[in-house]
Design a protein around this motif. Structure first.
Motif, PDB file in Angstrom:
ATOM      1  N   LEU A 242      -9.027  -7.437 -15.587  1.00 52.26           N
ATOM      2  CA  LEU A 242      -8.745  -6.550 -14.457  1.00 52.26           C
ATOM      3  C   LEU A 242      -7.307  -6.050 -14.511  1.00 52.26           C
ATOM      4  CD1 LEU A 242      -9.408  -5.297 -11.691  1.00 52.26           C
ATOM      5  CD2 LEU A 242      -8.836  -7.517 -10.655  1.00 52.26           C
ATOM      6  N   GLY A 243      -6.361  -6.950 -14.723  1.00 51.22           N
ATOM      7  CA  GLY A 243      -4.950  -6.554 -14.759  1.00 51.22           C
ATOM      8  C   GLY A 243      -4.649  -5.595 -15.883  1.00 51.22           C
ATOM      9  N   ALA A 244      -5.269  -5.800 -17.055  1.00 47.20           N
ATOM     10  CA  ALA A 244      -5.052  -4.905 -18.192  1.00 47.20           C
ATOM     11  C   ALA A 244      -5.597  -3.519 -17.902  1.00 47.20           C
ATOM     12  CB  ALA A 244      -5.717  -5.479 -19.446  1.00 47.20           C
ATOM     13  N   ASN A 245      -6.675  -3.424 -17.137  1.00 46.49           N
ATOM     14  CA  ASN A 245      -7.197  -2.122 -16.742  1.00 46.49           C
ATOM     15  C   ASN A 245      -6.246  -1.402 -15.791  1.00 46.49           C
ATOM     16  OD1 ASN A 245     -10.067  -1.091 -17.498  1.00 46.49           O
ATOM     17  ND2 ASN A 245     -10.304  -3.320 -17.393  1.00 46.49           N
ATOM     18  N   VAL A 246      -5.674  -2.139 -14.870  1.00 48.61           N
ATOM     19  CA  VAL A 246      -4.757  -1.524 -13.905  1.00 48.61           C
ATOM     20  C   VAL A 246      -3.485  -1.040 -14.606  1.00 48.61           C
ATOM     21  CG1 VAL A 246      -3.300  -1.955 -11.880  1.00 48.61           C
ATOM     22  CG2 VAL A 246      -5.643  -2.866 -11.968  1.00 48.61           C
TER      23      VAL A 246
ATOM     24  N   GLY B 266      -2.628  -1.813 -20.336  1.00 50.09           N
ATOM     25  CA  GLY B 266      -1.973  -2.551 -21.409  1.00 50.09           C
ATOM     26  C   GLY B 266      -2.044  -4.043 -21.162  1.00 50.09           C
ATOM     27  N   LYS B 267      -1.832  -4.829 -22.235  1.00 51.85           N
ATOM     28  CA  LYS B 267      -1.931  -6.281 -22.112  1.00 51.85           C
ATOM     29  C   LYS B 267      -0.728  -6.879 -21.396  1.00 51.85           C
ATOM     30  CE  LYS B 267      -4.779  -6.940 -26.256  1.00 51.85           C
ATOM     31  NZ  LYS B 267      -4.878  -7.605 -27.585  1.00 51.85           N
ATOM     32  N   GLU B 268       0.447  -6.293 -21.607  1.00 48.50           N
ATOM     33  CA  GLU B 268       1.659  -6.790 -20.967  1.00 48.50           C
ATOM     34  C   GLU B 268       1.910  -6.006 -19.690  1.00 48.50           C
ATOM     35  OE1 GLU B 268       3.155  -9.402 -22.156  1.00 48.50           O
ATOM     36  OE2 GLU B 268       1.847  -9.478 -23.936  1.00 48.50           O
ATOM     37  N   TYR B 269       2.040  -6.710 -18.567  1.00 46.18           N
ATOM     38  CA  TYR B 269       2.229  -5.987 -17.302  1.00 46.18           C
ATOM     39  C   TYR B 269       2.839  -6.909 -16.249  1.00 46.18           C
ATOM     40  CZ  TYR B 269      -2.156  -8.364 -16.072  1.00 46.18           C
ATOM     41  OH  TYR B 269      -3.132  -9.302 -15.851  1.00 46.18           O
TER      42      TYR B 269
ATOM     43  N   LYS C 232       2.439  -8.688 -13.043  1.00 47.81           N
ATOM     44  CA  LYS C 232       1.285  -9.145 -12.262  1.00 47.81           C
ATOM     45  C   LYS C 232       1.461  -8.886 -10.764  1.00 47.81           C
ATOM     46  CE  LYS C 232      -0.560 -12.558 -15.466  1.00 47.81           C
ATOM     47  NZ  LYS C 232      -1.080 -13.933 -15.630  1.00 47.81           N
ATOM     48  N   GLY C 233       2.672  -9.086 -10.272  1.00 50.75           N
ATOM     49  CA  GLY C 233       2.910  -8.835  -8.861  1.00 50.75           C
ATOM     50  C   GLY C 233       2.684  -7.382  -8.501  1.00 50.75           C
ATOM     51  N   ARG C 234       3.150  -6.500  -9.354  1.00 50.76           N
ATOM     52  CA  ARG C 234       2.978  -5.062  -9.118  1.00 50.76           C
ATOM     53  C   ARG C 234       1.512  -4.667  -9.212  1.00 50.76           C
ATOM     54  NH1 ARG C 234       5.614  -0.758 -13.198  1.00 50.76           N
ATOM     55  NH2 ARG C 234       4.549   1.135 -12.488  1.00 50.76           N
ATOM     56  N   ALA C 235       0.789  -5.211 -10.198  1.00 48.42           N
ATOM     57  CA  ALA C 235      -0.637  -4.896 -10.343  1.00 48.42           C
ATOM     58  C   ALA C 235      -1.418  -5.372  -9.126  1.00 48.42           C
ATOM     59  CB  ALA C 235      -1.183  -5.534 -11.619  1.00 48.42           C
ATOM     60  N   ASP C 236      -1.084  -6.557  -8.650  1.00 47.22           N
ATOM     61  CA  ASP C 236      -1.765  -7.096  -7.469  1.00 47.22           C
ATOM     62  C   ASP C 236      -1.506  -6.227  -6.242  1.00 47.22           C
ATOM     63  OD1 ASP C 236      -3.267  -9.559  -6.394  1.00 47.22           O
ATOM     64  OD2 ASP C 236      -1.557  -9.398  -5.027  1.00 47.22           O
ATOM     65  N   ALA C 237      -0.271  -5.762  -6.099  1.00 50.85           N
ATOM     66  CA  ALA C 237       0.084  -4.910  -4.958  1.00 50.85           C
ATOM     67  C   ALA C 237      -0.662  -3.566  -5.023  1.00 50.85           C
ATOM     68  CB  ALA C 237       1.590  -4.683  -4.930  1.00 50.85           C
ATOM     69  N   CYS C 238      -0.797  -3.018  -6.224  1.00 53.11           N
ATOM     70  CA  CYS C 238      -1.497  -1.738  -6.379  1.00 53.11           C
ATOM     71  C   CYS C 238      -2.982  -1.884  -6.047  1.00 53.11           C
ATOM     72  CB  CYS C 238      -1.323  -1.216  -7.800  1.00 53.11           C
ATOM     73  SG  CYS C 238       0.356  -0.680  -8.181  1.00 53.11           S
ATOM     74  N   LEU C 239      -3.580  -3.000  -6.448  1.00 50.45           N
ATOM     75  CA  LEU C 239      -4.997  -3.227  -6.125  1.00 50.45           C
ATOM     76  C   LEU C 239      -5.181  -3.384  -4.619  1.00 50.45           C
ATOM     77  CD1 LEU C 239      -5.896  -5.668  -9.026  1.00 50.45           C
ATOM     78  CD2 LEU C 239      -7.039  -3.486  -8.574  1.00 50.45           C
ATOM     79  N   SER C 240      -4.240  -4.052  -3.992  1.00 49.75           N
ATOM     80  CA  SER C 240      -4.310  -4.222  -2.542  1.00 49.75           C
ATOM     81  C   SER C 240      -4.185  -2.878  -1.834  1.00 49.75           C
ATOM     82  CB  SER C 240      -3.204  -5.173  -2.080  1.00 49.75           C
ATOM     83  OG  SER C 240      -3.230  -5.329  -0.674  1.00 49.75           O
ATOM     84  N   SER C 241      -3.256  -2.023  -2.308  1.00 46.33           N
ATOM     85  CA  SER C 241      -3.072  -0.703  -1.707  1.00 46.33           C
ATOM     86  C   SER C 241      -4.299   0.178  -1.893  1.00 46.33           C
ATOM     87  CB  SER C 241      -1.851  -0.021  -2.322  1.00 46.33           C
ATOM     88  OG  SER C 241      -0.676  -0.756  -2.068  1.00 46.33           O
ATOM     89  N   ALA C 242      -5.035  -0.061  -2.977  1.00 53.63           N
ATOM     90  CA  ALA C 242      -6.229   0.736  -3.245  1.00 53.63           C
ATOM     91  C   ALA C 242      -7.457   0.199  -2.518  1.00 53.63           C
ATOM     92  CB  ALA C 242      -6.498   0.770  -4.746  1.00 53.63           C
ATOM     93  N   GLY C 243      -7.296  -0.862  -1.721  1.00 51.97           N
ATOM     94  CA  GLY C 243      -8.412  -1.390  -0.953  1.00 51.97           C
ATOM     95  C   GLY C 243      -9.273  -2.382  -1.700  1.00 51.97           C
ATOM     96  N   PHE C 244      -8.712  -3.023  -2.750  1.00 49.31           N
ATOM     97  CA  PHE C 244      -9.512  -3.935  -3.570  1.00 49.31           C
ATOM     98  C   PHE C 244      -9.212  -5.397  -3.250  1.00 49.31           C
ATOM     99  CE2 PHE C 244     -10.829  -5.934  -7.614  1.00 49.31           C
ATOM    100  CZ  PHE C 244     -12.070  -5.327  -7.778  1.00 49.31           C
ATOM    101  N   SER C 245      -8.356  -5.674  -2.279  1.00 47.30           N
ATOM    102  CA  SER C 245      -7.916  -7.047  -2.025  1.00 47.30           C
ATOM    103  C   SER C 245      -9.059  -7.955  -1.592  1.00 47.30           C
ATOM    104  CB  SER C 245      -6.808  -7.052  -0.961  1.00 47.30           C
ATOM    105  OG  SER C 245      -7.254  -6.389   0.214  1.00 47.30           O
ATOM    106  N   GLU C 246     -10.001  -7.443  -0.800  1.00 47.08           N
ATOM    107  CA  GLU C 246     -11.118  -8.271  -0.346  1.00 47.08           C
ATOM    108  C   GLU C 246     -11.970  -8.731  -1.524  1.00 47.08           C
ATOM    109  OE1 GLU C 246     -14.989  -7.983   2.646  1.00 47.08           O
ATOM    110  OE2 GLU C 246     -13.360  -6.497   2.789  1.00 47.08           O
TER     111      GLU C 246
END
Length: 620
Positions: A462-466, A469-472, A474-488
């Protein structure tokens, strides 16, 4: 059936074209695998030299045993033979492993596909979106799988050709060169034997040419069948197709398609002709060897030849005739293959379509970009109809612009021009007052985060899709998923960002719904953090209320970025500063929601009230 845009027939080549394509094949193979030629030449030389070296020393040992019987000479010859054979066997084993790593079918095919993929990323988007390039790629893949033609042939047959060439050259040295055995055979006998061999090979070459013509025609005629086979094989494996196959009883149709794709009857003439060529070849070699053995035997009867000389000469002539015959067959394959290298050369030589400037795009830090369309019109390649006409519009920093209209009205075409997938046919697009063609292409495209309706997610974590790339972070990726409504949905994933999407490569991968996939794609756009954010109907799978909620949340998340929202549902874009209405490739209205709604003769009002009842029903 739709006419192919790319002609799959190999066609006849002039001598100059053949030389050019023949050389191009090796140039390309060396470019993809720099060690290709040195390795196969070294491995081929050792493979060809090893048995002949043993033959050479064996002849010397036999001469000593039948002559002076010098023990020291015999021991020296045995030592040289064994030592050289051992060293060459070790070198051969190492080289064969290396050669196998680059020229085995699987490795060569993988390298070729990687090369084609890298080139596909480099070519201009009009090529990538055009049907001709897709047909070229399908054609090259079909050639690789149908008899290893094209670039695969260079990898597969060069190794054989090099080994046969060295065997021929070394055997010739042992017959008439400085390492010959000194057998006395009359000159007219040698010439008669050579003429017999040459005419026999010319006859076999003529038969082989017929075999190669059949191969060329069959390969060309099977392109569509192989393409269909590849498509329907992937269709069978597609999870979405499994329902249709069962509900609509498609098994009979699919079996019929596969049966036509695997029709062996079209190849029978080629197999029969190839068998005929091989039969004549074996006959020629047997006759040539028999004649030489008779000549060598007469030479031995009068005492002019030693035992070792006879053994060396017979072994050398056997190696020579076998190598000559095999080399001609292999060269025939390589010569015939030149025509199949043509699509690879054409693919690599695709010209640039988009202008590539060198001007540096101003850095994004503390810079507000202004992009403006000035009287822009556009026709897609190969079409005389305008997909967009006389468009003038400005994208101001921090502005929220909604673009609405019916299908085919030019909305997505405008986005493709904005992102420089295409250049305008007429007019110009300016960035900070400068034509975007003058800017570095990749720096300019880095300004945009776009989510198209036909976005794609990879079967990766999931993180690599967001992060793409393989290196990213994680805090930023998690925040972006939350902003996009994917946190639930994230809370149900025990592996979090390391959760594998889909089960293509991992049985533990999870399936995500269309709406969930769209949210991941939105998070990917946020993660890129580009100054322009564009949503081209990525939420089409959501209901109108859910789409409105996603767009509203996304609008708050992107902060001061410039944003363009495209949707068929007008209610989803009410929060935007301006709404542009497209129809027939033209922008016919532009303004705020209330202003456009007040225009009783405008299209926006008609579209709004046509959809309003549906929205009311949904809320109730």
């Amino acid at each position: 059936m739709r006419r192919l845009q790319y002609d799959t027939r190999p066609g006849k080549l002039s001598f100059a074209e053949f030389i050019e394509l023949f050389g191009y094949g090796y140039k390309l193979a060396t470019k993809i695998t720099p060690s290709f030629l040195p390795l196969i030449l070294a491995q081929a030389f050792i493979t060809a030299a090893q048995p002949l070296l043993v033959l050479f020393f064996s002849a010397r040992i036999l001469n000593e045993l039948s002559g002076e019987r010098n023990a020291r000479m015999i021991i020296a010859c045995i030592s040289f033979a064994v030592g050289a054979a051992f060293c060459m066997s070790c070198a051969k084993a190492v080289l064969e492993r290396e050669v196998e790593s680059i020229s085995s079918w699987d490795r060569a095919y993988h390298k070729m596909q990687m090369f084609l993929s890298e080139r596909f990323i480099e070519i201009d988007f009009p090529h990538a979106e055009g049907g001709k390039v897709n047909e070229m790629l399908a054609h090259m893949d079909s050639l690789s799988r149908s008899g290893s033609q094209g670039l695969m042939n260079v990898y597969m047959f060069s190794r054989q050709g090099a080994e046969q060439f060295f065997s021929l050259a070394l055997a010739l040295l042992m017959l008439i060169g400085p390492f010959s055995a000194g057998i006395s055979i009359a000159g007219w006998q040698i010439w008669s034997l050579c003429v017999f061999f040459i005419f026999g090979m010319l006859f076999i070459l003529r038969l082989q040419r017929r075999s190669l013509v059949l191969l060329e025609n069959n390969t060309a005629n099977r392109i569509r069948g192989n393409t269909a086979k590849a498509y329907y094989t992937s269709y069978l494996k597609a999870e979405k197709a499994a329902k249709d196959i069962r509900l609509y009883s498609q098994s009979a149709s699919l079996l019929s398609i596969f049966e036509s794709c695997y029709d062996i009857k079209t190849w029978l003439p080629f197999f029969f002709q190839s068998g005929r060529v091989n039969g004549y070849m074996l006959g020629l070699l047997s006759a040539f060897g028999s004649c030489f053995y008779l000549m060598a035997g007469y030479s031995a009867l009068d005492g002019s030849a030693s035992v070792g000389g006879i053994v060396q000469s017979v072994g050398a002539v056997t190696a020579f005739s076998s190598a000559a015959a095999s080399l001609i067959m292999t060269l025939g394959q390589l010569v015939s293959n030149a025509a199949f290298l043509k699509p690879m050369k054409e693919y690599w030589s695709l010209p640039d379509i988009l202008a590539k400037g060198a001007r540096q795009v101003p850095p994004q830090e503390a810079h507000e970009y202004i992009i403006e369309f000035k009287d822009v019109s556009f026709c897609y390649p190969g079409s005389n109809e305008y997909a967009l006409r006389n468009l003038s519009i400005k994208f101001n920093p921090g502005q929220r612009l909604a673009v609405v209209g019916l299908n085919g009205s030019g909305k997505t075409t405008m986005i493709k021009l904005l992102c420089r997938f295409y250049d305008p046919t007429e007019g110009e697009i300016l960035l900070d007052g400068i034509n975007i063609k003058e800017y570095d292409y990749w720096q300019y495209t880095a300004l945009f985060s776009v989510v198209f309706q036909d976005f794609y997610l990879f079967p990766l974590q999931l993180g690599a899709n967001v992060a793409s790339g393989k290196e990213y972070d994680k805090g930023r990726a998690d925040a972006c998923l939350s902003s996009a409504g994917f946190s639930e949905r994230m809370r149900t994933m025990t592996d979090g960002l390391d959760t594998m999407l889909y089960q293509t490569y991992d049985d533990n991968g999870i399936q995500v719904s269309g709406g969930e996939a769209q949210k991941i794609a939105l998070a990917r756009a946020l993660y890129k953090d580009a100054p322009f954010v564009i949503l081209d109907e990525p939420t089409a799978a959501l209901d109108p209320i859910a789409e409105y909620e996603v767009y509203s949340a996304f609008e708050q998340t992107i902060g001061g970025k410039t944003a363009v929202f495209i949707s068929h549902r007008l209610s989803s874009c009410r929060f935007c500063h301006d709404i542009a209405v497209f129809d027939g490739g033209q922008m016919i209205q532009k303004g705020g929601h209330e202003t456009l709604l007040a225009d009783e003769s405008g299209m926006y009002r008609k579209l709004w009230y046509a959809q309003a009842q549906y929205y009311v029903d949904q809320k109730e």
